[in-house]
Design an enzyme around this catalytic site. Sequence first.
Site, short mmCIF file in Angstrom:
data_model
loop_
_atom_site.label_atom_id
_atom_site.label_comp_id
_atom_site.label_asym_id
_atom_site.label_seq_id
_atom_site.Cartn_x
_atom_site.Cartn_y
_atom_site.Cartn_z
N VAL A 1 -6.09 -3.95 -18.63
CA VAL A 1 -7.17 -2.97 -18.75
C VAL A 1 -6.68 -1.52 -18.65
O VAL A 1 -7.49 -0.60 -18.81
CB VAL A 1 -8.32 -3.25 -17.75
CG1 VAL A 1 -9.09 -4.49 -18.14
CG2 VAL A 1 -7.82 -3.34 -16.31
N ASN B 1 -12.64 -3.64 -11.09
CA ASN B 1 -11.98 -4.08 -9.86
C ASN B 1 -10.46 -4.17 -9.96
O ASN B 1 -9.76 -4.13 -8.95
CB ASN B 1 -12.56 -5.47 -9.50
CG ASN B 1 -11.73 -6.20 -8.47
OD1 ASN B 1 -11.82 -5.91 -7.27
ND2 ASN B 1 -10.93 -7.16 -8.92
N SER C 1 -12.00 2.72 -2.59
CA SER C 1 -11.27 2.32 -1.37
C SER C 1 -11.49 3.41 -0.33
O SER C 1 -11.73 4.58 -0.68
CB SER C 1 -9.77 2.21 -1.66
OG SER C 1 -9.03 2.10 -0.46
N TYR D 1 -2.13 6.12 -5.20
CA TYR D 1 -3.23 5.18 -4.98
C TYR D 1 -4.48 5.94 -4.50
O TYR D 1 -5.58 5.72 -5.00
CB TYR D 1 -2.81 4.13 -3.95
CG TYR D 1 -3.82 3.04 -3.69
CD1 TYR D 1 -3.94 1.95 -4.56
CD2 TYR D 1 -4.66 3.08 -2.58
CE1 TYR D 1 -4.87 0.94 -4.32
CE2 TYR D 1 -5.59 2.07 -2.34
CZ TYR D 1 -5.69 1.00 -3.21
OH TYR D 1 -6.62 0.01 -2.96
N ALA E 1 -5.19 9.12 -4.90
CA ALA E 1 -5.70 9.99 -5.97
C ALA E 1 -6.50 9.16 -6.97
O ALA E 1 -7.58 9.58 -7.44
CB ALA E 1 -4.53 10.68 -6.68
N LYS F 1 -8.11 6.32 -6.40
CA LYS F 1 -9.37 5.87 -5.80
C LYS F 1 -10.34 7.04 -5.60
O LYS F 1 -11.55 6.88 -5.77
CB LYS F 1 -9.09 5.15 -4.48
CG LYS F 1 -8.36 3.82 -4.64
CD LYS F 1 -9.11 2.88 -5.58
CE LYS F 1 -8.58 1.46 -5.51
NZ LYS F 1 -9.28 0.56 -6.45
N ILE G 1 -8.91 -5.50 3.62
CA ILE G 1 -9.46 -6.83 3.39
C ILE G 1 -8.31 -7.81 3.15
O ILE G 1 -7.33 -7.46 2.47
CB ILE G 1 -10.39 -6.84 2.13
CG1 ILE G 1 -11.34 -5.63 2.12
CG2 ILE G 1 -11.15 -8.16 2.04
CD1 ILE G 1 -12.37 -5.58 3.20
P1 NDP Z 1 -5.42 -8.61 -5.82
O1 NDP Z 1 -4.02 -8.23 -6.08
O2 NDP Z 1 -5.70 -9.88 -5.07
O3 NDP Z 1 -6.26 -8.67 -7.18
C1 NDP Z 1 -6.14 -7.69 -8.18
C2 NDP Z 1 -6.09 -8.38 -9.52
O4 NDP Z 1 -6.05 -7.38 -10.56
C3 NDP Z 1 -4.82 -9.24 -9.69
O5 NDP Z 1 -5.14 -10.49 -10.25
C4 NDP Z 1 -4.00 -8.38 -10.62
O6 NDP Z 1 -3.05 -9.11 -11.37
C5 NDP Z 1 -5.08 -7.79 -11.51
N1 NDP Z 1 -4.57 -6.67 -12.28
C6 NDP Z 1 -3.63 -5.76 -11.93
N2 NDP Z 1 -3.41 -4.90 -12.93
C7 NDP Z 1 -4.21 -5.29 -13.96
C8 NDP Z 1 -4.40 -4.81 -15.27
N3 NDP Z 1 -3.73 -3.74 -15.72
N4 NDP Z 1 -5.28 -5.45 -16.08
C9 NDP Z 1 -5.96 -6.53 -15.64
N5 NDP Z 1 -5.81 -7.04 -14.39
C10 NDP Z 1 -4.94 -6.42 -13.55
O7 NDP Z 1 -6.05 -7.37 -5.03
P2 NDP Z 1 -7.47 -7.18 -4.32
O8 NDP Z 1 -8.42 -8.25 -4.68
O9 NDP Z 1 -7.21 -6.88 -2.90
O10 NDP Z 1 -7.92 -5.81 -5.00
C11 NDP Z 1 -9.03 -5.70 -5.88
C12 NDP Z 1 -9.45 -4.24 -5.93
O11 NDP Z 1 -9.89 -3.84 -4.61
C13 NDP Z 1 -8.33 -3.27 -6.30
O12 NDP Z 1 -8.84 -2.24 -7.13
C14 NDP Z 1 -7.90 -2.70 -4.95
O13 NDP Z 1 -7.31 -1.45 -5.09
C15 NDP Z 1 -9.25 -2.66 -4.24
N6 NDP Z 1 -9.16 -2.59 -2.80
C16 NDP Z 1 -8.58 -3.61 -2.09
C17 NDP Z 1 -8.51 -3.53 -0.72
C18 NDP Z 1 -7.90 -4.59 0.14
O14 NDP Z 1 -7.72 -4.35 1.35
N7 NDP Z 1 -7.58 -5.75 -0.39
C19 NDP Z 1 -9.05 -2.34 0.01
C20 NDP Z 1 -9.67 -1.38 -0.84
C21 NDP Z 1 -9.71 -1.50 -2.20
P3 NDP Z 1 -1.57 -9.31 -10.74
O15 NDP Z 1 -1.72 -10.35 -9.70
O16 NDP Z 1 -0.72 -9.74 -11.88
O17 NDP Z 1 -1.17 -7.97 -10.20
#
Ligand code: NDP
Length: 252
Positions: free
Chosen positions: A63, A89, A147, A160, A162, A164, A193
Amino acid sequence: MKLRDKVVLITGGGSGLGREMGLTFAREGAKIGVNDIRPESAQNVVTEIERVGGSARTFVADVSSSTAVKKMFSDFLAAWGTIDVLVNNAGIGRTRDTAEFSQTWEVPDEDWHKMLATHLDSTFFCTREALKAMVSKRSGRIINIGSIAGTTGLPFAAAYCAAKGGIISFTKSVAREVVMHNVLVNCIAPGFIETPMTAPIDEAMREQIIAVTPAGRFGEPADIAAAALYLACDDSKFMVGQIISPNGGYVI
Ligand code: NDP
């Protein structure tokens, strides 16, 4: 059911928060488009959703690429004809295995651009395509995942933070622009999380984070999915451009 027959696209839906939101929304009757960059991640979540009786399809795309997002939306609309809810997300915690925490003066251009592209460009690209469909049918919800990094700043994570912070401002701007078309745009700014993204945090740092979190724990993906469900369904129809922050009191 709060989302009966609603058509949802979740970017980065193959892991962590995206997976949990997909399962939660499916239990409420939604059809789930699971985007991920890795086909196997997306397929695993589709299989999980189908196993509990839900309806889901994979939409594999990077994406952070405008071209890939345009194609994904064209495939998505060809498959399901509409989009009711978009969850922006997809994300990464670090730009390379060795770059967990970086001094800002050492961050290479390519790492900066990758972080911004993965979070902020992708949110813009997907929002742009979703709005074309939502504005013309005068209905839709967009939920951006920000975030606490974007509200308070965290050291050694300038790109990161910047990205968010940009997502939060983007949310407020677009929310004001499209509310007149009955499209509601809001943001969730989670605290720490338990997901694969936070798994590399070592024990000492984990203890420090928990010590300054009044709830005394990391959040669970379900804590975020509950907020997302609220923003996706009719219960939140007076929410416009808001930043909801489930963070256990880390930021008050
Ligand atoms: P995960 O790494 O578990 O999930 C993120 C998913 O996004 C992964 O499957 C990843 O694939 C996929 N992804 C990464 N880059 C792309 C791309 N260019 N196109 C499509 N898919 C992509 O992380 P979280 O579930 O923890 O995070 C989800 C969101 O929540 C993120 O935006 C994160 O910044 C935000 N967030 C998370 C927090 C936390 O504490 N967990 C706190 C605050 C915000 P791959 O595995 O290959 O990288």
